[in-house]
Design an enzyme around this catalytic site. Structure first.
Site, short mmCIF file in Angstrom:
data_model
loop_
_atom_site.label_atom_id
_atom_site.label_comp_id
_atom_site.label_asym_id
_atom_site.label_seq_id
_atom_site.Cartn_x
_atom_site.Cartn_y
_atom_site.Cartn_z
N ASN A 129 89.05 -53.52 23.72
CA ASN A 129 89.26 -54.92 23.36
C ASN A 129 87.96 -55.71 23.54
O ASN A 129 86.88 -55.13 23.72
CB ASN A 129 90.36 -55.52 24.21
CG ASN A 129 89.94 -55.67 25.67
OD1 ASN A 129 89.33 -54.77 26.23
ND2 ASN A 129 90.26 -56.80 26.29
N CYS A 151 86.83 -57.34 26.06
CA CYS A 151 86.18 -57.28 27.38
C CYS A 151 86.27 -55.93 28.06
O CYS A 151 86.04 -55.84 29.26
CB CYS A 151 86.77 -58.36 28.29
SG CYS A 151 86.59 -60.02 27.62
N GLU A 176 88.56 -53.85 29.10
CA GLU A 176 89.55 -53.39 30.08
C GLU A 176 90.84 -52.90 29.43
O GLU A 176 91.67 -52.29 30.11
CB GLU A 176 89.87 -54.50 31.10
CG GLU A 176 90.89 -55.53 30.67
CD GLU A 176 90.34 -56.59 29.73
OE1 GLU A 176 91.07 -57.55 29.42
OE2 GLU A 176 89.18 -56.46 29.31
#
Length: 672
Positions: free
Chosen positions: A318, A320, A322
């Site tokens: 995604n 970021c 995570e």
């Protein structure tokens, strides 16, 4: 009390729930809890989160928690009250889209979306349309571009232009697909694998130098790196680049299957170019030092340890790094997020309240599942993923503050153990509650044949790992094999936005600075960590002179002898903690994280050698995300004009010690 809803600023259905239960909801509100907010937090709420009618503010701070609780639990007032109680006492924070969009006509309350780009250039505008609709709905986007044919390749008799024009188009589109003038801008991370023939152009897209027509700097970039490439870098071997049009199985495979196919294509001389693996690695490291990216993820580790591995191959993450879920043209992966505010679980006796943590985590699992039920999804492909897999992401914030409240240093053995214990507790409670929820929602539709259906939980997917003896893992495995409500449960996200509200340190990172200024949507603020200020006041040490000393030392207290040595150890900043310790702690908690973690590193003087050592350490330790942001310091810092002359020397010395050309990087606000 609920004038915002009477004025029609929320959906009719939401307004009806409020009208039917007005007195009960009014009684839930505890206005005195506004005292939990700092001035900075109140200004952030006022500018960004609270509902307005034109320029008029028509919602109070406590109502944002109640509005969010109502969005998740609707008419279940018992659960609404429990959620309000936990949020208003800062036990957990839902992702920012929940706070932004709860009660809206189209309540887009999911945080993260993952989708692959269309490989046919004639259909790339369909991808752009999907990205635009997702971004306007409040989510951050992770976009895989591995399937896009490389520059100069011929597909169906047409010579392709490669990924650069597509990235330029997405970069330009970000100016018109933001999420509202008082909210965060739209954001996209694009992902590629290192065997793609356009990889060198991809890695350079955010660099400051080079032809402008080959740069797209508003995008973020991520690499899905395989074990074979890492071994060839380590052994200084050659690396072959391919166009995906002749090597489509490289996208859809990992591990031994990938390596067999890759070496077969090499021997058949189907590659477009052969380079040194270390040459590409050096390009990646140089871009990291200059721009903070590309982000580094390990594709083989992600897929080997995924509870979705029976469904297909995960090819990108995604915004970021995570969230790691399967996505394809039929399913746009989606995830609802929340973070546990860890300092709220430290007692006055300086003990960590694991029983209370268990209670809150279980409630968060229930709440995020209800959020899925009551969320608006901008695409049919998003809805399909949401209900087929029911993935959620529970993370943490305030880990550094928690250590401080307990009187231990971030890099101490006690902190290392607690870091692992907290991760184990969150994972165990979330899985156990997800098993209980099959009584309400049933098992998620794709549960059959998953690792969990065979009794394999995340710790079991890490070879040789022995999970915490505090819990009955064998019993939990048997329970999970009978059914789980969610395919994925834990993901340690950055918490830049919601940490502004709680006043906690972000995510699981060390404190970056003890006095700093921060420019956000609502202005420029001086930030002093609240637990540091409280400690200094308890010791009767806080004064203007101490403040000036800290500013003169660029936010550090390590050389201020008036502060006791044990207290100085507690307040080491991220720049003063060995980054290897940060990586070790990420490795320690990783077996309890079924998705991944946004692991950032702070290096005042980054070098290729240091970065290589740390990223290889994470790879060999089994991490899924090797590096999110690399944060470095500016080479020159201005001396504050209000700082007494006697402290100027410290500022100049610190600035002169920094490496030329490094720069501070923006903080992601989308995945919290």
């Amino acid at each position: 009390m609920f004038r915002a809803y009477e004025l029609g600023r929320v959906s009719k259905e939401f307004r009806d729930i409020v009208a039917r239960n007005m007195d009960i909801l009014d009684a839930m509100i505890s206005e005195e809890r506004d005292g939990h907010f700092s001035y900075f937090a109140l200004q952030t709420l006022r500018q960004t989160y609270l509902i307005r009618n034109g320029s008029e503010l028509i919602e109070r701070p406590q109502h944002i928690w109640l509005r969010s609780s109502l969005q998740m639990h609707q008419c279940d007032l018992e659960k609404v009250a429990a959620s309000y109680e936990m949020m208003s006492t800062l036990k957990f924070m839902p992702g920012s889209p929940v706070l932004f969009n709860s009660g809206a006509v189209r309540p887009g309350i999911s945080s993260c979306y993952l989708l692959p780009a269309n490989e046919d250039p004639d259909e790339i505008f369909e991808t752009l349309d999907k990205v635009a609709r997702i971004s306007r709905n409040g989510g951050g986007v992770g976009l895989g571009v591995q399937c896009v044919p490389s520059k100069g390749s011929k597909v169906k008799g047409i010579e392709r232009t490669g990924v650069v024009p597509i990235l330029k188009m997405l970069d330009a589109a970000l100016d018109v697909i933001d999420q509202g003038s008082n909210k965060r801008p739209g954001a996209i991370t694009v992902y590629m694998e290192p065997w793609h023939a356009d990889i060198l152009s991809f890695v350079r897209m955010k660099r400051n130098s080079g032809p402008e027509e080959e740069r797209a700097r508003k995008l973020f970039y991520g690499l899905m790196i395989n074990d074979l490439f890492m071994r060839r870098v380590e052994e200084d071997e050659d690396w072959t680049l391919f166009c995906p049009s002749v090597a489509p199985q490289l996208v859809s495979s990992y591990g031994v299957t990938f390596e067999v196919e890759y070496e077969k294509l090499e021997k058949a001389e189907r590659g477009t170019e052969r380079i040194k693996a270390r040459h590409l690695w050096t390009e990646i490291m140089e871009s990291q030092m200059e721009t903070g990216g590309p982000f580094i993820l390990y594709k083989d580790s992600i897929n080997r340890k995924s509870n979705q591995r029976h469904l297909g191959v995960i090819t990108h993450s995604n915004l970021c790094t995570e969230i790691v879920q399967l996505s394809n043209q039929q399913e746009t992966s989606v995830c609802n997020l929340a973070s546990i505010v860890l300092p709220s679980f430290v007692s006055l006796e300086r003990t960590f309240l694991f029983d209370e943590l268990d209670r809150v985590v279980r409630h968060v699992v229930i709440s995020l599942n209800q959020a899925l039920v009551h969320s608006f999804f901008p695409l049919h492909s998003v809805r399909a993923s949401a209900f087929n897999h029911r993935a959620i992401g529970i993370g943490i914030q305030g880990l550094a503050d928690t250590f401080t409240l307990l009187g231990i240093a971030f890099d101490s053995p006690e902190a290392k153990q607690l870091n692992s214990d907290i991760a184990a507790a969150i994972y165990y409670s979330s899985v156990d509650e997800s098993c209980e929820l099959i009584k309400v929602h049933g098992a998620y539709p794709t549960f059959g044949n998953s690792p969990a259906s065979k009794g394999w939980l995340q710790p079991n997917l890490w070879p040789g790992f022995a999970p915490s003896a505090k819990y009955d893992w064998d019993g939990l495995r048997k329970k999970a094999a009978r059914g789980m409500c969610n395919s994925l449960l834990t993901a340690y996200m950055p918490t830049a936005g919601t940490s502004q509200l709680t006043g906690c340190s972000e995510g699981f990172e060390p404190l970056p600075c003890l006095i700093s200024t921060r420019k956000v949507l609502n202005g420029l603020f001086t930030i002093i960590p609240k637990h540091f200020m409280a400690t200094m006041e308890d010791l009767h040490l806080w004064s203007e002179d101490l403040r000036d000393q800290i500013v003169g030392a660029n936010g550090s207290v390590q050389n201020i002898e008036s502060i006791p040595s044990n207290v100085r150890a507690m307040f080491k900043t991220a720049w003063e903690i060995d980054p290897a310790t940060v990586v070790e702690m990420a490795i320690d908690r990783a077996p309890y994280i079924c998705q991944s973690q946004s692991l950032s590193l702070h290096l005042a003087r980054p070098s290729i050698q240091t970065l290589t050592k740390l990223t290889f350490m994470g790879w060999k330790g089994g991490l899924k995300t090797g590096l999110y942001y690399l944060r470095s310091q500016p080479s020159i810092r201005p001396i504050p004009i209000t700082l007494p002359v006697k402290y100027w020397k410290g500022v100049e010395k610190c600035a002169n010690d920094l490496e030329e050309g490094s720069k501070e990087h923006p903080i992601c606000l989308a995945c919290e």
